[in-house]
Design a protein around this motif. Sequence first.
Motif, PDB file in Angstrom:
ATOM      1  N   ASN A   1     -11.987  11.493  -1.576  1.00 37.33           N
ATOM      2  CA  ASN A   1     -12.328  12.273  -0.393  1.00 37.33           C
ATOM      3  C   ASN A   1     -12.286  13.750  -0.809  1.00 37.33           C
ATOM      4  OD1 ASN A   1     -12.584  13.603   1.993  1.00 37.33           O
ATOM      5  ND2 ASN A   1     -10.639  12.938   2.854  1.00 37.33           N
TER       6      ASN A   1
ATOM      7  N   ARG B   1      -3.686   9.073   1.019  1.00 39.54           N
ATOM      8  CA  ARG B   1      -4.364  10.113   1.804  1.00 39.54           C
ATOM      9  C   ARG B   1      -3.997  11.499   1.269  1.00 39.54           C
ATOM     10  NH1 ARG B   1      -3.119  11.493   7.863  1.00 39.54           N
ATOM     11  NH2 ARG B   1      -4.948  12.676   8.445  1.00 39.54           N
TER      12      ARG B   1
ATOM     13  N   ASP C   1       0.824  -1.209   0.000  1.00 44.66           N
ATOM     14  CA  ASP C   1       0.000   0.000   0.000  1.00 44.66           C
ATOM     15  C   ASP C   1       0.858   1.259   0.000  1.00 44.66           C
ATOM     16  OD1 ASP C   1       1.001  -0.202   2.483  1.00 44.66           O
ATOM     17  OD2 ASP C   1      -0.922  -0.290   3.528  1.00 44.66           O
TER      18      ASP C   1
ATOM     19  N   THR D   1      -8.847   6.607  -2.171  1.00 52.09           N
ATOM     20  CA  THR D   1      -8.572   5.330  -1.527  1.00 52.09           C
ATOM     21  C   THR D   1      -7.988   4.379  -2.564  1.00 52.09           C
ATOM     22  OG1 THR D   1     -10.726   4.380  -2.073  1.00 52.09           O
ATOM     23  CG2 THR D   1     -10.581   5.693  -0.035  1.00 52.09           C
TER      24      THR D   1
ATOM     25  N   SER E   1     -10.129  16.387   1.226  1.00 53.87           N
ATOM     26  CA  SER E   1      -8.762  16.012   1.607  1.00 53.87           C
ATOM     27  C   SER E   1      -7.818  17.209   1.703  1.00 53.87           C
ATOM     28  CB  SER E   1      -8.198  14.992   0.609  1.00 53.87           C
ATOM     29  OG  SER E   1      -8.068  15.586  -0.667  1.00 53.87           O
TER      30      SER E   1
END
Lengths: 132, 367
Positions: free
Chosen positions: B99, B88, A48, B93, B102
Amino acid sequence: MAIQTYEVGTNSNPIKVQVEVGIDAIAHTTIYNIKGSDWNHVVDSLDDANGDVPLTPISTAVDLVGKTLYVQITLNFENIDPANREAALENMVLYYTLTGGPNGAKAFSKVDNTSVEDDFEMVYLDKRIKLI
Amino acid sequence: MRYFIVIFLSTFTFTTAQTEFSLEDFEMPESPAFVLLDEAPSIITRPNSSQALALHILQNFEGSLFNDIAVSFTPYWFIKDKDKNPLRYYGITAEGEQNPFSKLNKATISAAYNKTEDSITNVALGARVTLFELKRQSDVLDLQNAHNEAVAYTKIVSNLRIAFQQESGMIPGEDGFDEAFAAYKTEKLQNFERDSITILDVLHRKPMLAVDAAVGYNHRFSGDTFNNGETARFGAWTTAVFSSYLNPSASKNYLNIYAFARYLHDETLTSPLLNNSEEIESFDLGIKAEFEFERLTFGYEYISRSGDGDTYRSAGNIGYRLSDALYLSGTFGNNFGETDDLITLFGIRWGFTTDGQQLPLADTLQN
């Protein structure tokens, strides 16, 4: 900077490692235990891209004593504007934690070496911990 | 008529670490502090990127040097947060969900100093934040693909560096290691090709819809005397922009439509409806249409002011990037007010590259 140490003892307790990285750059962490020219891969960060390694067993204390734990973090800054890369690097969060030794958990936050490529796209952070 | 030369000195980081800076993807100075002082080339604007620290200098040909200076910084880049990570930061995601909020934590704070020809010194503080940003789904997909490719590349380089250590017996930090690994990496990756669309390419694309909010406060001093200080202006405004590609295959060409609303408390202006010493409360509503090409930007903005005095601003803007380090801009039109309201601004922006490889942060991390 002198190499830091972690007392693992000589019993069969499992020694575990955890790496926490907080930065917007793409991060990849790889961990080895080394004795002489013998490199044993322990674990890589998940895919990730945040560089975190969850608490992971390395081996038993008796197996590890005398070896060196090597953690290499590769940071790829190609996702951050050049003007912001240095500030991002200066303010990254980095913790290496070892657990399982007779003195319990110990956290390290300083690296032994920082290598910055010419274009600041890749930065390498190296940490060695002597297991005693 | 006023002539301005705008010097945009960007990327003044705290150290002299190597930082290549290109103006390619940055816009004209638009710090809220300058906007409040009506010193920005365009009132209706929004940046698509924020810099950790920047310095803006506007220079009036007829005045002395450094009469108009603004600094801005984005605290986000100086805050340590264990939860920071690339996805982020992008505001998406792993599954590609957005988002839209953000950028709420990436507010920019600015301060400006301005000295007028009649010995009025203005000091202004401002802040701006993106409240909402919605990317196109196609851009999110491109971002995911570019990110995944960069993640895979990072892992390849990481593995190469381990292999180099095992083969060479060298240890990171010893003399010659970095140079030797750079040569090793170049050799191993000489036939390795990366995707042409980079993460920054996608991040620099304008979002489909964005809404910014800003606030500014201006205190002024007359006659270079501190005790003569008084509140001059306070303003709060919001800017919404809808951006549409002019040509889907050329993602740096846009039609940008802006909407603008501002509340302004002004003690420096006079109203024909009030005594000269009265404070003025006004509300601005504006629109702007802008064509943006890879090098050329031109647009028109109209702002209607109501409240304690009806007036308007009607101005055209044009900008052209001569090179990655030189940007020209011009503004012509009618500013607020009844007299001295002709705007003729000519701006030049420079950017430059600093060299030097010693990185003090190594000390920060190692000590």
